[in-house]
Design a protein around this motif. Structure first.
Motif, PDB file in Angstrom:
ATOM      1  N   GLY A   1      -7.849   1.441   2.793  1.00 60.39           N
ATOM      2  CA  GLY A   1      -7.245   2.787   2.469  1.00 60.39           C
ATOM      3  C   GLY A   1      -8.442   3.664   1.821  1.00 60.39           C
TER       4      GLY A   1
ATOM      5  N   GLU B   1      -3.710  -4.648   3.618  1.00 61.93           N
ATOM      6  CA  GLU B   1      -3.643  -5.165   2.117  1.00 61.93           C
ATOM      7  C   GLU B   1      -4.759  -5.783   1.658  1.00 61.93           C
TER       8      GLU B   1
ATOM      9  N   ARG C   1       0.830  -1.232   0.046  1.00 61.37           N
ATOM     10  CA  ARG C   1       0.101  -0.033  -0.118  1.00 61.37           C
ATOM     11  C   ARG C   1       1.028   1.158  -0.152  1.00 61.37           C
TER      12      ARG C   1
END
Length: 163
Positions: A158, A153, A25
């Motif tokens: 996010g 992940e 990320r």
């Protein structure tokens, strides 16, 4: 990767260890998640709750109070003492039976982030089992960081959907 360094002197016993891993990320996503210490209970099995004491977003000087369940139930105070967006985060305060600091250094690329976590602890008046406690703690921190990696992940991480 874990490296251990155990130092002691007649007046202070210090323990430090380092873990490193790659998170797929961007550094901004990794940093934002780490800097919001309210996320700690999601990836650290020894923490029940972490909440801010100071108002506003996470940043330099933000203070948190947390409830730890291991090695026993206790309240701890944490403070962000360094905050360099997407690069470095340093948190000082209580870490179980120790006082110390957690240092997170991030180096990002377009596809991922190399995360190094250094733990520096002052054992104070703790006696002979300090080395044994610290070795166990180093392994637990490594395990927690793998959980952190899995969270970050996960599909949708996010963009607000995974956490």
């Amino acid at each position: 990767m874990i490296t251990d360094i155990f130092r002691s002197s007649r007046t202070r016993r210090n323990v430090s260890f380092t873990n490193a891993l790659r998170v797929e990320r961007p550094a901004g996503v990794v940093f934002d998640y780490l800097a919001d210490l309210r996320n700690l209970p999601a990836w650290n099995y020894a923490i029940r709750e972490t909440r801010p004491v100071t108002p506003g977003p996470a940043g330099f000087g933000t203070v948190y109070q947390q409830t730890r369940t291991l090695p026993r139930v206790m309240r701890e105070r944490l403070e962000i003492v360094e905050y360099e967006r997407d690069r470095r985060l340093v948190v000082e305060g209580g870490f179980g039976l120790f006082q110390g600091r957690a240092i997170y250094t991030l180096e990002g690329s377009a596809t991922g982030t190399d995360l190094v976590n250094e733990i520096e602890l002052e054992a104070g008046a703790l006696g002979a089992p300090v080395g044994l406690l610290a070795r166990g703690m180093a392994g637990a921190v490594a395990k927690n960081l793998r959980v952190l990696k899995d969270i970050l992940e996960a599909p949708g991480a996010g963009n607000g959907t995974a956490w």
